[in-house]
Design a protein around this motif. Structure first.
Motif, PDB file in Angstrom:
ATOM      1  N   ILE A  19     -38.048  34.644 105.941  1.00 10.03           N
ATOM      2  CA  ILE A  19     -37.928  35.516 106.987  1.00 10.03           C
ATOM      3  C   ILE A  19     -37.794  34.518 108.319  1.00 10.03           C
ATOM      4  CG2 ILE A  19     -38.486  37.199 108.240  1.00 10.03           C
ATOM      5  CD1 ILE A  19     -39.799  38.567 105.527  1.00 10.03           C
ATOM      6  N   THR A  71     -34.897  32.003 107.873  1.00  2.65           N
ATOM      7  CA  THR A  71     -33.446  32.893 107.856  1.00  2.65           C
ATOM      8  C   THR A  71     -33.315  32.560 109.250  1.00  2.65           C
ATOM      9  OG1 THR A  71     -33.686  33.777 105.909  1.00  2.65           O
ATOM     10  CG2 THR A  71     -31.841  34.494 107.333  1.00  2.65           C
ATOM     11  N   LEU A  90     -26.024  32.530 104.605  1.00  3.74           N
ATOM     12  CA  LEU A  90     -26.406  33.480 103.425  1.00  3.74           C
ATOM     13  C   LEU A  90     -27.320  33.637 102.219  1.00  3.74           C
ATOM     14  CD1 LEU A  90     -22.409  34.288 103.416  1.00  3.74           C
ATOM     15  CD2 LEU A  90     -24.107  35.821 104.296  1.00  3.74           C
ATOM     16  N   ILE A 146     -30.167  34.426 103.158  1.00  4.20           N
ATOM     17  CA  ILE A 146     -30.817  35.969 102.561  1.00  4.20           C
ATOM     18  C   ILE A 146     -30.391  36.333 101.259  1.00  4.20           C
ATOM     19  CG2 ILE A 146     -29.714  38.306 102.816  1.00  4.20           C
ATOM     20  CD1 ILE A 146     -28.374  36.804 105.279  1.00  4.20           C
ATOM     21  N   GLY A 206     -34.820  35.651 100.541  1.00  6.43           N
ATOM     22  CA  GLY A 206     -35.161  36.129 100.968  1.00  6.43           C
ATOM     23  C   GLY A 206     -35.462  37.643  99.782  1.00  6.43           C
TER      24      GLY A 206
END
Length: 131
Positions: A85, A88, A114, A117, A120
């Motif tokens: 997190i 990102t 991307l 994400i 994650g």
């Protein structure tokens, strides 16, 4: 410290888990884009300061490299999610910093953002499936 990449195979996997070979294809492409964008960022003629962009690049790269032993060696899936997190968020900020100097260098990091994400979400799913 030995990194045990087989650890991930021992976990319950979500249905959308990519095959192992996909990571070996995606990451070299993302690292190439990342470093080429950093080169463009550093070599674009501008009067604006690049210091924050350089620091953000270094921090996100450190977080990127930290995730690997945290997940694979220490098997700390939840802490790896926290790092994911943070990573990102830092990459999102890096894109903004890079775009102020060179739109191209910033946009080159969109695939990385991307993928993070997606990674994650994958990491979160692994946490849920492997309590």
């Amino acid at each position: 410290m030995r990194i045990n990449y087989d650890f991930a195979e021992e976990l319950n996997q979500p249905d959308f888990q990519p095959p192992a070979w996909a990571f070996n294809v995606v990451w070299p492409i993302l690292y190439t884009l990342m470093f080429v964008s950093f080169y463009i960022f550093l070599n674009t003629k501008t009067t604006q300061s690049r210091i924050s962009g350089v620091w953000i690049f270094v921090i996100q790269l450190g977080l990127n490299f930290l995730w690997i032993p945290v997940f694979f060696t220490f098997r700390m899936i939840k802490f790896a999610l926290f790092i994911s997190i943070l990573l990102t968020l830092f990459v999102g900020y890096m894109i903004l910093c890079f775009c102020k100097i060179s739109m191209l260098s910033g946009l080159m990091n969109i695939p990385y953002f991307l993928w993070l994400i997606f990674a994650g979400i994958l990491n979160f799913s692994l946490c849920k499936l492997n309590k």
